[in-house]
Design a protein around this motif. Structure first.
Motif, mmCIF file in Angstrom:
data_model
loop_
_atom_site.group_PDB
_atom_site.id
_atom_site.type_symbol
_atom_site.label_atom_id
_atom_site.label_comp_id
_atom_site.label_asym_id
_atom_site.label_seq_id
_atom_site.Cartn_x
_atom_site.Cartn_y
_atom_site.Cartn_z
ATOM 1 N N GLU A 2 29.432 51.528 111.220
ATOM 2 C CA GLU A 2 28.643 52.684 110.805
ATOM 3 C C GLU A 2 27.716 52.304 109.653
ATOM 4 O OE1 GLU A 2 29.557 56.962 108.840
ATOM 5 O OE2 GLU A 2 30.915 56.254 110.393
ATOM 6 N N ALA A 3 26.477 52.764 109.715
ATOM 7 C CA ALA A 3 25.509 52.503 108.652
ATOM 8 C C ALA A 3 25.889 53.308 107.416
ATOM 9 C CB ALA A 3 24.114 52.878 109.107
ATOM 10 N N ILE A 4 25.700 52.710 106.269
ATOM 11 C CA ILE A 4 26.002 53.376 105.006
ATOM 12 C C ILE A 4 24.716 54.031 104.510
ATOM 13 C CG2 ILE A 4 26.725 53.036 102.626
ATOM 14 C CD1 ILE A 4 28.355 50.656 103.534
ATOM 15 N N SER A 5 24.818 55.294 104.117
ATOM 16 C CA SER A 5 23.640 56.026 103.647
ATOM 17 C C SER A 5 23.186 55.475 102.293
ATOM 18 C CB SER A 5 23.952 57.510 103.512
ATOM 19 O OG SER A 5 24.848 57.717 102.428
ATOM 20 N N LEU A 6 21.933 55.737 101.969
ATOM 21 C CA LEU A 6 21.368 55.282 100.707
ATOM 22 C C LEU A 6 22.145 55.855 99.528
ATOM 23 C CD1 LEU A 6 19.246 53.728 99.147
ATOM 24 C CD2 LEU A 6 17.737 55.700 99.370
ATOM 25 N N SER A 7 22.496 57.131 99.602
ATOM 26 C CA SER A 7 23.228 57.733 98.489
ATOM 27 C C SER A 7 24.612 57.094 98.327
ATOM 28 C CB SER A 7 23.347 59.248 98.667
ATOM 29 O OG SER A 7 24.046 59.554 99.843
ATOM 30 N N GLU A 8 25.242 56.715 99.427
ATOM 31 C CA GLU A 8 26.543 56.046 99.339
ATOM 32 C C GLU A 8 26.371 54.653 98.734
ATOM 33 O OE1 GLU A 8 30.589 55.607 99.496
ATOM 34 O OE2 GLU A 8 29.414 57.408 99.846
ATOM 35 N N ARG A 9 25.312 53.971 99.109
ATOM 36 C CA ARG A 9 25.041 52.649 98.538
ATOM 37 C C ARG A 9 24.807 52.757 97.041
ATOM 38 N NH1 ARG A 9 20.359 50.078 101.792
ATOM 39 N NH2 ARG A 9 20.716 48.407 100.290
ATOM 40 N N VAL A 10 24.086 53.791 96.617
ATOM 41 C CA VAL A 10 23.835 53.999 95.187
ATOM 42 C C VAL A 10 25.145 54.296 94.467
ATOM 43 C CG1 VAL A 10 22.730 55.514 93.497
ATOM 44 C CG2 VAL A 10 21.436 54.715 95.484
ATOM 45 N N ARG A 11 25.984 55.158 95.059
ATOM 46 C CA ARG A 11 27.298 55.451 94.439
ATOM 47 C C ARG A 11 28.129 54.183 94.312
ATOM 48 N NH1 ARG A 11 26.886 60.351 97.263
ATOM 49 N NH2 ARG A 11 27.919 59.502 99.096
ATOM 50 N N ASN A 12 28.134 53.351 95.361
ATOM 51 C CA ASN A 12 28.889 52.096 95.308
ATOM 52 C C ASN A 12 28.342 51.176 94.226
ATOM 53 O OD1 ASN A 12 30.528 52.918 97.427
ATOM 54 N ND2 ASN A 12 29.367 51.824 98.980
ATOM 55 N N ALA A 13 27.023 51.080 94.145
ATOM 56 C CA ALA A 13 26.401 50.226 93.129
ATOM 57 C C ALA A 13 26.738 50.731 91.733
ATOM 58 C CB ALA A 13 24.897 50.170 93.329
ATOM 59 N N MET A 14 26.671 52.038 91.533
ATOM 60 C CA MET A 14 26.993 52.612 90.223
ATOM 61 C C MET A 14 28.462 52.361 89.867
ATOM 62 S SD MET A 14 24.175 53.704 89.073
ATOM 63 C CE MET A 14 24.657 54.680 87.681
ATOM 64 N N ALA A 15 29.351 52.439 90.837
ATOM 65 C CA ALA A 15 30.770 52.159 90.583
ATOM 66 C C ALA A 15 30.954 50.697 90.176
ATOM 67 C CB ALA A 15 31.609 52.478 91.819
ATOM 68 N N ARG A 16 30.251 49.798 90.848
ATOM 69 C CA ARG A 16 30.346 48.374 90.484
ATOM 70 C C ARG A 16 29.783 48.133 89.093
ATOM 71 N NH1 ARG A 16 28.420 47.870 95.701
ATOM 72 N NH2 ARG A 16 26.412 47.082 94.959
ATOM 73 N N ILE A 17 28.668 48.790 88.773
ATOM 74 C CA ILE A 17 28.072 48.640 87.442
ATOM 75 C C ILE A 17 29.022 49.173 86.382
ATOM 76 C CG2 ILE A 17 26.218 49.499 85.951
ATOM 77 C CD1 ILE A 17 24.427 49.363 88.509
ATOM 78 N N ASP A 18 29.646 50.323 86.645
ATOM 79 C CA ASP A 18 30.593 50.901 85.695
ATOM 80 C C ASP A 18 31.781 49.965 85.480
ATOM 81 O OD1 ASP A 18 31.557 53.010 83.986
ATOM 82 O OD2 ASP A 18 33.014 53.474 85.562
ATOM 83 N N ALA A 19 32.294 49.390 86.564
ATOM 84 C CA ALA A 19 33.420 48.456 86.443
ATOM 85 C C ALA A 19 33.011 47.221 85.641
ATOM 86 C CB ALA A 19 33.921 48.061 87.826
ATOM 87 N N ALA A 20 31.806 46.727 85.888
ATOM 88 C CA ALA A 20 31.332 45.558 85.147
ATOM 89 C C ALA A 20 31.173 45.886 83.669
ATOM 90 C CB ALA A 20 30.009 45.063 85.729
#
Length: 74
Positions: A2-20
């Motif tokens: 399944e393709a991941i929506s842009l908003s989901e990709r942004v949420r994932n990126a923000m979660a990774r940035i927060d963890a970093a």
């Protein structure tokens, strides 16, 4: 797959940035050993240059994220 929506990709990126950011903060607040090579300003010009480059790259990445978030908010 399944393709991941842009908003989901942004949420994932923000979660990774927060963890970093949390890892960086933990490392910055971790106790440093008393012995070892000098760690003051000017003690390792090559390391300081790399640090400055990483800060510049991080700033550029944050600007890109800001632009992306601004685009999504329109």
């Amino acid at each position: 797959m399944e393709a991941i929506s842009l908003s989901e990709r942004v949420r994932n990126a923000m979660a990774r940035i927060d963890a970093a950011a949390q890892r960086i903060e933990a490392a910055a607040n971790a106790p440093r050993p008393e012995s070892g090579p000098p760690s003051g300003p000017g003690s390792d010009p090559e390391l300081e240059a790399r640090y400055a480059e990483l800060q510049r790259e991080a700033g550029e990445a944050l600007q890109q994220i800001d632009r992306l978030i601004g685009t999504l908010e329109r």
